[in-house]
Design an enzyme around this catalytic site. Structure first.
Site, PDB file in Angstrom:
ATOM      1  NE  ARG A  58     107.381 -47.536  90.200  1.00 25.74           N
ATOM      2  CZ  ARG A  58     108.420 -47.955  90.876  1.00 25.74           C
ATOM      3  NH1 ARG A  58     109.333 -47.114  91.185  1.00 25.74           N
ATOM      4  NH2 ARG A  58     108.775 -49.247  90.792  1.00 25.74           N
ATOM      5  CG  HIS A  60     105.727 -50.477  87.203  1.00 19.97           C
ATOM      6  ND1 HIS A  60     105.908 -50.500  88.712  1.00 19.97           N
ATOM      7  CD2 HIS A  60     105.309 -51.789  86.642  1.00 19.97           C
ATOM      8  CE1 HIS A  60     105.526 -51.533  89.031  1.00 19.97           C
ATOM      9  NE2 HIS A  60     105.032 -52.385  87.961  1.00 19.97           N
ATOM     10  CB  CYS A  63     106.147 -57.769  87.264  1.00 17.89           C
ATOM     11  SG  CYS A  63     106.478 -59.293  88.186  1.00 17.89           S
ATOM     12  CB  CYS A  74     108.862 -59.267  92.458  1.00 10.38           C
ATOM     13  SG  CYS A  74     107.381 -59.440  91.558  1.00 10.38           S
ATOM     14  CG  ASP A 135     117.938 -52.150  78.746  1.00 10.68           C
ATOM     15  OD1 ASP A 135     117.783 -53.142  78.021  1.00 10.68           O
ATOM     16  OD2 ASP A 135     116.924 -51.031  78.780  1.00 10.68           O
ATOM     17  NE  ARG A 137     114.766 -52.024  72.903  1.00 15.84           N
ATOM     18  CZ  ARG A 137     113.603 -52.220  73.531  1.00 15.84           C
ATOM     19  NH1 ARG A 137     113.727 -52.082  74.695  1.00 15.84           N
ATOM     20  NH2 ARG A 137     112.469 -52.273  72.746  1.00 15.84           N
ATOM     21  CE  LYS A 163     112.971 -47.637  87.318  1.00 16.83           C
ATOM     22  NZ  LYS A 163     111.824 -48.167  87.994  1.00 16.83           N
TER      23      LYS A 163
HETATM   24 ZN   LIG Z   1     107.731 -58.833  89.764  1.00 16.08          ZN
END
Ligand SMILES: [Zn+2]
Length: 203
Positions: A58, A60, A63, A74, A135, A137, A163
């Site tokens: 994954r 990630h 956040c 979210c 992005d 990067r 992704k």
């Molecule tokens: Zn979030």
């Protein structure tokens, strides 16, 4: 992008004992050379022998509002938790955790975008401002970390076709797609709907 393994330790979690590996950007011989005197730090959570091909993975992005404060705007916290749980069930895998709030725009701008949404501004525009599609990067960083860990190809836990393509372009083959929906509750439904209808995410 220069990236090097900085530190490494075991990390017991409710999902089992992972290894946490911290990477830093910039030149190790010249700390602070990369950006405004601060090197960035990114993280890999590794379980078991996660080298080789078809590693459950994954990628990630951090956040703060969702993962630390429990925001229901979210589904980041549920996604993170589900990914670690799934890796634990499999007994091996990697979670690459990119420390970049709002995927690079910072906490302040992310909250600004929330305020715009609350004033009724177009969700998609605010989402685009937030840079919800990672992005190039980010893919380079993630691919660099995976390569360092000895991962050649991945089974990627994501709902975002961009992704998968991004990681492939950065040199990590995606041999399988593992859908990764979680139940995020009603507050996040607008956000999730926008991800599906406007940004090409799939179920
Ligand atoms: Zn979030």
């Amino acid at each position: 992008m220069p990236l090097h393994r900085f530190s490494d330790a075991r990390l017991p979690t409710p999902h089992g004992e992972f290894r946490i590996v911290v990477y830093r950007t910039g030149d190790p011989a010249q700390p602070g050379s990369s950006f405004a005197g601060l090197d960035e730090e990114h993280v890999a959570m590794v379980l078991g022998d996660a080298t080789g091909d078809a590693v459950l993975t994954r990628v990630h992005s951090s956040c703060f509002t969702g993962e630390v404060l429990g925001s229901l705007r979210c589904d980041c916290r549920a996604q993170l938790d589900a990914a670690l749980a799934r890796i634990a069930r499999e007994g091996k895998g990697v979670l690459v955790y990119l420390v970049q709030e709002g995927r690079g725009i910072g906490l302040g701008n992310k909250v600004k975008a929330y305020a715009l949404q609350d004033e009724g501004h177009d969700t998609v525009e605010a989402n685009l401002q937030l840079g919800f599609d990672a992005d190039h990067r980010s893919y380079d960083l993630a691919a660099g970390i995976l390569r360092d860990l000895g991962v050649r190809s991945v089974r990627l836990m994501t709902n975002n076709p961009a992704k998968m393509a991004g990681l492939e372009n950065a040199g990590i083959a995606v041999v399988a797609h593992e859908p990764h929906w979680v139940d995020a509750g009603e507050h996040a439904s607008d956000y999730l709907e926008a991800k599906k209808s406007k940004m090409g995410h799939i179920g």
